[in-house]
Design an enzyme around this catalytic site. Structure first.
Site, mmCIF file in Angstrom:
data_model
loop_
_atom_site.group_PDB
_atom_site.id
_atom_site.type_symbol
_atom_site.label_atom_id
_atom_site.label_comp_id
_atom_site.label_asym_id
_atom_site.label_seq_id
_atom_site.Cartn_x
_atom_site.Cartn_y
_atom_site.Cartn_z
ATOM 1 C CG ASP A 1 -92.038 -18.524 -34.814
ATOM 2 O OD1 ASP A 1 -92.300 -17.319 -35.055
ATOM 3 O OD2 ASP A 1 -91.465 -19.266 -35.612
ATOM 4 C CG ASP B 1 -90.578 6.483 -12.366
ATOM 5 O OD1 ASP B 1 -90.880 7.174 -13.356
ATOM 6 O OD2 ASP B 1 -91.424 6.028 -11.581
ATOM 7 C CG HIS C 1 -93.732 4.741 -7.229
ATOM 8 N ND1 HIS C 1 -92.567 4.202 -7.728
ATOM 9 C CD2 HIS C 1 -94.154 5.625 -8.169
ATOM 10 C CE1 HIS C 1 -92.316 4.729 -8.918
ATOM 11 N NE2 HIS C 1 -93.254 5.614 -9.202
ATOM 12 N NE ARG D 1 -95.835 11.695 -13.993
ATOM 13 C CZ ARG D 1 -96.710 11.425 -14.946
ATOM 14 N NH1 ARG D 1 -97.921 11.940 -14.899
ATOM 15 N NH2 ARG D 1 -96.401 10.647 -15.968
HETATM 16 MN MN LIG Z 1 -93.082 7.106 -10.970
#
Ligand SMILES: [Mn+2]
Length: 454
Positions: free
Chosen positions: A34, A279, A372, A423
């Site tokens: 719940d 991001d 993106h 990255r």
């Molecule tokens: Mn990204």
């Protein structure tokens, strides 16, 4: 609120006469038994209303020319949860239809208990229904049931629209171009997120200097703390903290391991501020000093990212920028002998690089896209192609630039490269005279990162 009203008006301009558009809010999701996950409003619904509660509907009617009175060509209706003293004591405040009407500037509002009737009245006798079907089962069920009810009542003077159009392409194209107010929020989201990455770097450096271990979840906690302390309570997506070879798992969110001294850590994290995402990815040595191999791979990725930023112009598209990153990374990997060619010892011609790219030689090490759209959704809406061609970059568009190289322990190359995943990701706004990097505040070069960690 005037901005939300203006968005509804802009949508109305693009709707056909005698039509109606229906947008459901998202609902609460059970986390366990719940308890619920923190509520997140549907992005399209939020974009058009700013209304923060679940179980609501936005209905926008564009009246036919004959039905238009002296001044009113449209009706906006919000249906929302009923004011309920007990529910509000236990679960929290509800805005209610009266406050919703005045504060959120709708023509009319109704209680959730009046939903079916309100929707039926709005859809009845319209020629066209705009709706995003397939997204929420409860909304599909409600809308299709209403259409069927109307089809069954011709003798009562009812009729259902014969044309059902997807409303999402219209709204998503609007969302692709950010307003000044949206840009300001995203600039702030980028700044908070950038500072959070720097905070994680400093934490790791301090732990290393004390000889204390660094765990992935601790770095996550440092970042989330900074988000919340600056008004962004939630990350925009699951924070990725991958130490060592975990960096080679693109959407790694387990974040449970210790990052060993000598390893790189890849952190992909951004906050959500007033609904809007940042991001950012940075990759750095947890002990503050890149090894020779780490440095070399890092430089290839950084050079690719800088070459992409350099190439941003109104003639560029995300596809043309992606191609630049692929070329740079392929050249780098060939130079290092990680992509093997018979010629790599003596230099490779541009034509040989073309062939390697055509054969996707880079895909073993750079397997995701470069970019993106970014906005209310982290992988934001908006078409990447237009009329079959790549879409040119225009002011107001915001997107990520995030090349990477990932070499896991099974990669077919000299083992000295194994376990290196890098990255580098920033958030770019297209402006009238070029671009603005919304996430420039976090160190990016090897010198800058090592200096901060010292
Ligand atoms: Mn990204």
């Amino acid at each position: 609120m005037t901005e939300f009203v203006a968005r509804r008006e802009k949508l109305l301009e693009q709707m056909k006469p005698n039509s109606v558009a229906v947008f459901p809010a998202s609902r609460e999701l059970t986390r366990s038994r719940d308890t619920e996950f923190p509520f997140r409003q549907d992005s399209d619904f939020f974009y058009l209303t700013g209304f923060p509660e679940p179980n609501a509907y936005l209905i926008i009617e564009k009246l036919s020319d004959s039905a238009v009175g002296a001044e009113q060509a449209s009706i906006t209706t919000l249906v929302c949860r009923v004011k309920d003293k007990t529910a509000e004591i236990w679960q929290g405040r509800r805005i209610g239809k009266d406050k919703a009407k005045t504060e959120f500037m709708f023509d009319q509002t109704a209680d959730e208990t009046e939903l079916e009737q309100t929707l039926q009245t709005a859809i009845n006798n319209k020629a066209t229904l705009y709706f995003g079907q397939g997204e929420y089962d409860y909304a599909d069920e409600l809308v299709f049931k209403t259409l069927q009810t109307l089809r069954m009542g011709p003798k009562k003077g009812w009729s259902a629209p014969t044309e059902l159009l997807d409303v999402r392409p219209i709204v998503h194209n609007m969302r692709l171009f950010k307003s000044d107010a949206e840009i300001e929020v995203m600039r702030q989201a980028g700044k908070i997120s950038a500072e959070a990455h720097a905070r994680a770097m400093k934490f790791a450096a301090q732990q290393s200097q004390k000889g204390e271990p660094v765990f992935e979840y601790q770095l996550e906690a440092e970042i989330h703390h900074h988000f919340a302390m600056n008004g962004a309570r939630y990350p925009a997506y699951g924070t990725i903290v991958g130490g060592g070879e975990n960096a080679c798992i693109l959407h790694y969110t387990e974040n449970q391991d210790e990052v060993k001294s000598g390893d790189l850590v890849l952190i992909d994290s951004g906050c959500e501020l007033q609904g809007y995402a940042a991001d950012i990815t940075r990759t750095w040595p947890v002990n503050g000093k890149y090894s020779e191999e780490q440095k070399v791979i890092y430089e290839v990725v950084l050079d690719a990212q800088l070459a992409v930023l350099e190439a941003i112009s109104p003639d560029a598209s995300l596809k043309s920028l992606t191609d630049i990153s692929i070329r740079k990374i392929t050249e780098g990997l060939v130079r290092l002998g990680i992509i093997k060619t018979p010629e790599s010892q003596n230099g490779v011609t541009p034509e040989q690089i073309d062939d390697l790219i055509a054969n996707n030689a880079h895909r073993a090490f750079y397997m995701h896209g470069l970019a993106h759209w970014l906005g209310l959704d982290v992988h934001d809406v908006g078409d990447y192609n237009q009329a079959g061609a790549q879409r040119g970059l225009q002011p107001g568009m915001i997107f990520t630039v995030e090349p990477g190289i990932y070499i896991d322990s099974e990669a077919d190359c000299d083992p000295k490269w194994h376990g290196i995943g890098v990255r580098i990701e920033d958030n770019i706004l297209i402006t009238d005279n070029g671009y603005e990097n919304l996430t420039a505040d976090v160190p990016k070069t090897i010198e800058e990162i090592e200096a901060l960690m010292r």
